[in-house]
Scaffold this motif. Sequence first.
Motif, short mmCIF file in Angstrom:
data_model
loop_
_atom_site.label_atom_id
_atom_site.label_comp_id
_atom_site.label_asym_id
_atom_site.label_seq_id
_atom_site.Cartn_x
_atom_site.Cartn_y
_atom_site.Cartn_z
N PHE A 20 0.75 -1.59 -0.33
CA PHE A 20 -0.25 -0.22 0.04
C PHE A 20 0.86 1.58 0.19
O PHE A 20 0.62 1.93 -0.78
CB PHE A 20 -0.99 -0.24 0.43
CG PHE A 20 -1.69 0.90 0.92
CD1 PHE A 20 -2.83 1.36 0.41
CD2 PHE A 20 -1.65 2.20 2.06
CE1 PHE A 20 -3.97 2.48 0.33
CE2 PHE A 20 -2.38 3.51 1.98
CZ PHE A 20 -3.42 3.56 1.13
N GLY A 23 2.54 1.27 -3.80
CA GLY A 23 1.73 1.26 -4.90
C GLY A 23 -0.12 1.98 -4.25
O GLY A 23 -0.70 2.45 -5.37
N TRP A 25 -4.42 1.74 -3.23
CA TRP A 25 -4.61 0.55 -2.75
C TRP A 25 -4.48 -0.42 -4.47
O TRP A 25 -5.14 -1.75 -4.32
CB TRP A 25 -6.23 1.04 -3.97
CG TRP A 25 -6.74 1.72 -2.00
CD1 TRP A 25 -6.69 3.12 -1.97
CD2 TRP A 25 -7.00 1.52 -0.64
NE1 TRP A 25 -7.34 3.61 -0.71
CE2 TRP A 25 -7.71 2.45 0.23
CE3 TRP A 25 -7.14 0.39 -0.28
CZ2 TRP A 25 -7.67 1.60 1.30
CZ3 TRP A 25 -7.27 -0.05 0.81
CH2 TRP A 25 -7.81 0.46 1.57
N THR A 26 -3.76 0.14 -5.85
CA THR A 26 -3.69 -0.42 -6.64
C THR A 26 -2.60 -1.66 -6.84
O THR A 26 -2.19 -2.97 -6.18
CB THR A 26 -3.22 0.14 -7.76
OG1 THR A 26 -4.53 1.34 -7.65
CG2 THR A 26 -2.47 -0.56 -9.40
N GLY A 27 -1.75 -0.50 -5.36
CA GLY A 27 -0.02 -1.49 -5.13
C GLY A 27 -0.26 -2.64 -4.12
O GLY A 27 0.01 -4.27 -4.32
N TRP A 29 -3.70 -4.08 -4.19
CA TRP A 29 -4.65 -5.42 -4.60
C TRP A 29 -3.47 -6.78 -5.60
O TRP A 29 -4.24 -7.28 -5.79
CB TRP A 29 -5.73 -4.59 -5.47
CG TRP A 29 -6.44 -5.45 -6.33
CD1 TRP A 29 -6.05 -5.86 -8.05
CD2 TRP A 29 -7.45 -6.60 -6.12
NE1 TRP A 29 -7.33 -6.66 -8.43
CE2 TRP A 29 -8.10 -7.17 -7.12
CE3 TRP A 29 -8.12 -7.05 -4.69
CZ2 TRP A 29 -9.23 -7.97 -6.93
CZ3 TRP A 29 -8.33 -7.91 -4.80
CH2 TRP A 29 -9.20 -8.11 -6.03
N VAL A 30 -2.72 -5.47 -6.35
CA VAL A 30 -1.39 -6.53 -7.27
C VAL A 30 -0.81 -7.81 -5.73
O VAL A 30 -1.06 -8.65 -6.40
CB VAL A 30 -0.19 -5.33 -8.09
CG1 VAL A 30 0.05 -6.56 -8.78
CG2 VAL A 30 -1.24 -4.78 -9.03
N ASN A 33 -3.91 -9.94 -5.00
CA ASN A 33 -3.82 -11.68 -6.38
C ASN A 33 -2.41 -12.23 -6.29
O ASN A 33 -2.36 -12.96 -6.53
CB ASN A 33 -4.01 -10.43 -7.29
CG ASN A 33 -5.51 -10.24 -7.13
OD1 ASN A 33 -6.13 -10.82 -8.26
ND2 ASN A 33 -5.83 -9.17 -6.77
N LEU A 258 0.93 -8.89 -14.15
CA LEU A 258 0.26 -8.04 -12.78
C LEU A 258 0.30 -7.17 -13.94
O LEU A 258 0.22 -5.53 -13.18
CB LEU A 258 -0.46 -8.93 -12.64
CG LEU A 258 -1.27 -10.09 -12.11
CD1 LEU A 258 -1.60 -10.47 -11.07
CD2 LEU A 258 -2.44 -9.65 -12.50
N THR A 259 2.34 -6.87 -12.98
CA THR A 259 2.81 -5.73 -12.24
C THR A 259 4.69 -5.96 -12.92
O THR A 259 4.41 -7.03 -13.12
CB THR A 259 2.91 -5.32 -11.18
OG1 THR A 259 3.59 -3.71 -10.41
CG2 THR A 259 3.55 -6.46 -9.82
N ASN A 261 6.48 -3.65 -11.37
CA ASN A 261 7.53 -3.14 -9.94
C ASN A 261 8.07 -4.54 -9.75
O ASN A 261 7.15 -5.08 -8.76
CB ASN A 261 5.98 -2.59 -9.30
CG ASN A 261 6.47 -1.94 -7.51
OD1 ASN A 261 8.03 -2.35 -7.43
ND2 ASN A 261 6.66 -0.78 -7.55
#
Length: 352
Positions: A20, A23, A25-27, A29-30, A33, A258-259, A261
């Motif tokens: 968090f 990134g 909320w996106t980080g 969630w990634v 997952n 997915l990312t 990063n």
Amino acid sequence: MWQYFGGSFIVTALGLAGAFAIGGWTGLWVAFNLALLETSLSFDNAVVNASVLKHWDEKWRRRFLVWGMLVAVFGMRVVFPLVIVGVIAVMAPLPGPVSLYEWLTTGSWPASDVLSMAIVKPHEYANILQSAHIEVTAFGGAFLMLVFWNFFLDHEKNEHWFKPVERVLAKLGKLDMAAILLSILVLLGVAHLLPEADGYRFLIAGLWGVVVYVAVDGVGSLLGDDNAAAKTGWGGFIYLEILDASFSFDGVLGAFALTKNIFLIAIGLGIGAMFVRSFTLLLVYKGTLSSLRYLEHGAFWAIGALAAVMLLAARWHIPEAITGGIAAVLIVLAAIHSWWVNKRESSLRGPV
């Protein structure tokens, strides 16, 4: 249950908090997952780990669960991809004094090493790593294929799940070096499906997977272990680390879908690795493999399926959901069948 999963929940909380911070909320969630994907795809890894660890004494179990996890989380999911890209791009994996000097004098951080590239130019880093897909999947697939063969090609094995198939495989185990022979034939067959240049890369990497398996299988004797290398001692420790690496190869490569990063990837896959450790502990100390007699068979069939998917991925794209789904179905079927057989035998014995 806290004694088995407590550490994993703590790492999950810290990891998701870090995701968090990186990134938002996106980080978050990634990372969640990736952790879910790694855990679901690696349950067969936990079963196989437990099948080896159940033969170990407490000292070696602790060594694997502490030091082995550090290697699995940081070594295989962070350092190893950096090394692969460093070899391909002929770059140092980590920043050195020159990078620090350039940053101090120019105010910008140069991407002259792999870690800096992964941070500053993540897409370029991902592309280079993906370019090694053939070698990575061939090596990992060949190693896992030998793990599969050596479980079933055992002529002294008398417990079978898919009885018609496993009995034939057990008989084939009487042939000297049957596992190596079959593995080489599979590698040659898949290499024939690829363009000549790709087939050569695939075959060389796959043969190295065979060589490493044979070397690890014999290292126990060199180090003075009386039992098989996959059972105890340093040989078993190295075996499990390379096995974990083979399981994690596809996860690391697939995570870039997915990312880009690398820190989110490390967090997500690290959380998943911790839960694999927790499931391993549960299976070992609860004696689950003994009570569910076919669970181990299901896990090794799942390994065979994963090996096949990794090898065929050099030619065709196969979604990870299919791989995970096949593994999950095999393990669940093995567990249900074990429970049903136990219940039937209990009813035949009648009340004690």
